[in-house]
Motif scaffolding. Sequence first.
Motif, PDB file in Angstrom:
ATOM      1  N   ALA A 145      -3.382  18.447   6.711  1.00 46.15           N
ATOM      2  CA  ALA A 145      -2.419  17.445   6.252  1.00 46.15           C
ATOM      3  C   ALA A 145      -1.012  18.026   6.238  1.00 46.15           C
ATOM      4  N   GLU A 146      -0.900  19.229   5.706  1.00 44.74           N
ATOM      5  CA  GLU A 146       0.414  19.873   5.656  1.00 44.74           C
ATOM      6  C   GLU A 146       0.954  20.129   7.058  1.00 44.74           C
ATOM      7  N   LYS A 147       0.072  20.520   7.979  1.00 43.08           N
ATOM      8  CA  LYS A 147       0.514  20.752   9.364  1.00 43.08           C
ATOM      9  C   LYS A 147       1.001  19.458  10.005  1.00 43.08           C
ATOM     10  N   ALA A 148       0.280  18.372   9.772  1.00 41.62           N
ATOM     11  CA  ALA A 148       0.684  17.077  10.348  1.00 41.62           C
ATOM     12  C   ALA A 148       2.036  16.646   9.807  1.00 41.62           C
ATOM     13  N   ALA A 149       2.225  16.778   8.503  1.00 40.89           N
ATOM     14  CA  ALA A 149       3.513  16.396   7.906  1.00 40.89           C
ATOM     15  C   ALA A 149       4.629  17.284   8.430  1.00 40.89           C
ATOM     16  N   ARG A 150       4.358  18.571   8.547  1.00 39.17           N
ATOM     17  CA  ARG A 150       5.390  19.494   9.039  1.00 39.17           C
ATOM     18  C   ARG A 150       5.733  19.245  10.499  1.00 39.17           C
ATOM     19  N   ARG A 151       4.728  18.822  11.295  1.00 41.14           N
ATOM     20  CA  ARG A 151       5.018  18.481  12.698  1.00 41.14           C
ATOM     21  C   ARG A 151       6.043  17.364  12.760  1.00 41.14           C
ATOM     22  N   ALA A 152       5.890  16.371  11.902  1.00 45.47           N
ATOM     23  CA  ALA A 152       6.867  15.268  11.870  1.00 45.47           C
ATOM     24  C   ALA A 152       8.217  15.783  11.405  1.00 45.47           C
ATOM     25  N   LEU A 153       8.214  16.664  10.418  1.00 44.33           N
ATOM     26  CA  LEU A 153       9.483  17.165   9.874  1.00 44.33           C
ATOM     27  C   LEU A 153      10.195  18.103  10.839  1.00 44.33           C
ATOM     28  N   THR A 154       9.473  18.728  11.773  1.00 42.26           N
ATOM     29  CA  THR A 154      10.171  19.542  12.783  1.00 42.26           C
ATOM     30  C   THR A 154      10.941  18.645  13.744  1.00 42.26           C
ATOM     31  N   ARG A 155      10.515  17.411  13.884  1.00 39.05           N
ATOM     32  CA  ARG A 155      11.227  16.459  14.739  1.00 39.05           C
ATOM     33  C   ARG A 155      12.390  15.807  13.994  1.00 39.05           C
ATOM     34  N   ASP A 156      12.184  15.550  12.692  1.00 38.23           N
ATOM     35  CA  ASP A 156      13.232  14.949  11.873  1.00 38.23           C
ATOM     36  C   ASP A 156      13.048  15.457  10.449  1.00 38.23           C
ATOM     37  N   GLU A 157      13.864  16.415  10.068  1.00 36.93           N
ATOM     38  CA  GLU A 157      13.705  17.057   8.758  1.00 36.93           C
ATOM     39  C   GLU A 157      13.997  16.115   7.595  1.00 36.93           C
ATOM     40  N   ARG A 158      14.549  14.934   7.876  1.00 42.70           N
ATOM     41  CA  ARG A 158      14.882  13.971   6.831  1.00 42.70           C
ATOM     42  C   ARG A 158      13.933  12.760   6.853  1.00 42.70           C
ATOM     43  N   PHE A 159      12.779  12.920   7.468  1.00 42.40           N
ATOM     44  CA  PHE A 159      11.838  11.808   7.593  1.00 42.40           C
ATOM     45  C   PHE A 159      11.031  11.689   6.305  1.00 42.40           C
ATOM     46  N   VAL A 160      11.396  10.721   5.485  1.00 44.40           N
ATOM     47  CA  VAL A 160      10.869  10.588   4.123  1.00 44.40           C
ATOM     48  C   VAL A 160       9.351  10.375   4.081  1.00 44.40           C
ATOM     49  N   PRO A 161       8.730   9.531   4.919  1.00 46.35           N
ATOM     50  CA  PRO A 161       7.271   9.388   4.823  1.00 46.35           C
ATOM     51  C   PRO A 161       6.521  10.714   5.004  1.00 46.35           C
ATOM     52  N   ALA A 162       7.008  11.578   5.872  1.00 49.99           N
ATOM     53  CA  ALA A 162       6.360  12.882   6.040  1.00 49.99           C
ATOM     54  C   ALA A 162       6.593  13.754   4.811  1.00 49.99           C
ATOM     55  N   MET A 163       7.762  13.639   4.206  1.00 47.84           N
ATOM     56  CA  MET A 163       8.033  14.391   2.981  1.00 47.84           C
ATOM     57  C   MET A 163       7.099  13.930   1.858  1.00 47.84           C
ATOM     58  N   VAL A 164       6.879  12.634   1.760  1.00 47.19           N
ATOM     59  CA  VAL A 164       5.987  12.098   0.732  1.00 47.19           C
ATOM     60  C   VAL A 164       4.554  12.579   0.982  1.00 47.19           C
ATOM     61  N   ALA A 165       4.124  12.591   2.241  1.00 44.81           N
ATOM     62  CA  ALA A 165       2.781  13.081   2.564  1.00 44.81           C
ATOM     63  C   ALA A 165       2.645  14.560   2.197  1.00 44.81           C
ATOM     64  N   LEU A 166       3.688  15.330   2.458  1.00 41.10           N
ATOM     65  CA  LEU A 166       3.670  16.746   2.097  1.00 41.10           C
ATOM     66  C   LEU A 166       3.618  16.910   0.577  1.00 41.10           C
ATOM     67  N   ALA A 167       4.312  16.058  -0.140  1.00 36.58           N
ATOM     68  CA  ALA A 167       4.259  16.097  -1.605  1.00 36.58           C
ATOM     69  C   ALA A 167       2.856  15.755  -2.104  1.00 36.58           C
ATOM     70  N   ARG A 168       2.190  14.784  -1.466  1.00 38.20           N
ATOM     71  CA  ARG A 168       0.818  14.441  -1.855  1.00 38.20           C
ATOM     72  C   ARG A 168      -0.114  15.634  -1.663  1.00 38.20           C
ATOM     73  N   ALA A 169       0.057  16.322  -0.545  1.00 38.58           N
ATOM     74  CA  ALA A 169      -0.772  17.512  -0.301  1.00 38.58           C
ATOM     75  C   ALA A 169      -0.500  18.569  -1.365  1.00 38.58           C
ATOM     76  N   SER A 170       0.753  18.730  -1.736  1.00 36.00           N
ATOM     77  CA  SER A 170       1.106  19.700  -2.780  1.00 36.00           C
ATOM     78  C   SER A 170       0.496  19.304  -4.120  1.00 36.00           C
ATOM     79  N   LEU A 171       0.520  18.019  -4.447  1.00 36.82           N
ATOM     80  CA  LEU A 171      -0.096  17.547  -5.689  1.00 36.82           C
ATOM     81  C   LEU A 171      -1.602  17.804  -5.682  1.00 36.82           C
TER      82      LEU A 171
END
Length: 195
Positions: A145-171
């Motif tokens: 999950a973290e890898k998938a979210a980070r893949r999106a963030l490498t394309r757009d570091e300000r992409f909020v849905p990927a940030m939220v997914a990364l936060a869910r994984a952290s939680l």
Amino acid sequence: SPWGAPDAESGAALPQRKPMEQRATGPFARGVEAARRFDNAAAATHFARALAVGPTSHEAAYNLGVVSDRDGRANLALQHYRKALQIQPDYERAAEGIVRIHLRHGAAPAAVAEVEPIARRWERNLYLQALLADALVAAGRLDEAEKAARRALTRDERFVPAMVALARASLARNRHELAASILEQAGAIDARNPE
């Protein structure tokens, strides 16, 4: 370039999003209006008509899925969402509908199985990457999950849905401070995002 393509240019180009066929717009608009009134039967009739006269109207197939899901007919909704993806193979709203139904029924592995091939095929669609990350979190596959979210963030570091997914994984890992920090950054980017 001798150094290769940037991440934003890697992967298959996204398929073109064609506008709805003109003859389907009237029935589609009537379907939207009926859906707003929660007249699901009328909405389904209008969306089916829009799809019949405009067979490339992925929005009509998607909305048939929505009204079917509202009526508690999850299997029919899945069929309509899959039809929308046949018409528009990277249509994130249809993929999200499929994932949400599976998650609602406690079938996170099925959600991953459906969205993963779509997200892998259309890696430039960042919404699909964030959706895959959400499904992976629900399935307990946090590293992926973290890898998938980070893949999106490498394309757009300000992409909020990927940030939220990364936060869910952290939680899910009980990393509350990290999740709060990620969500704070996401809120600074898009304060109107309810997630």
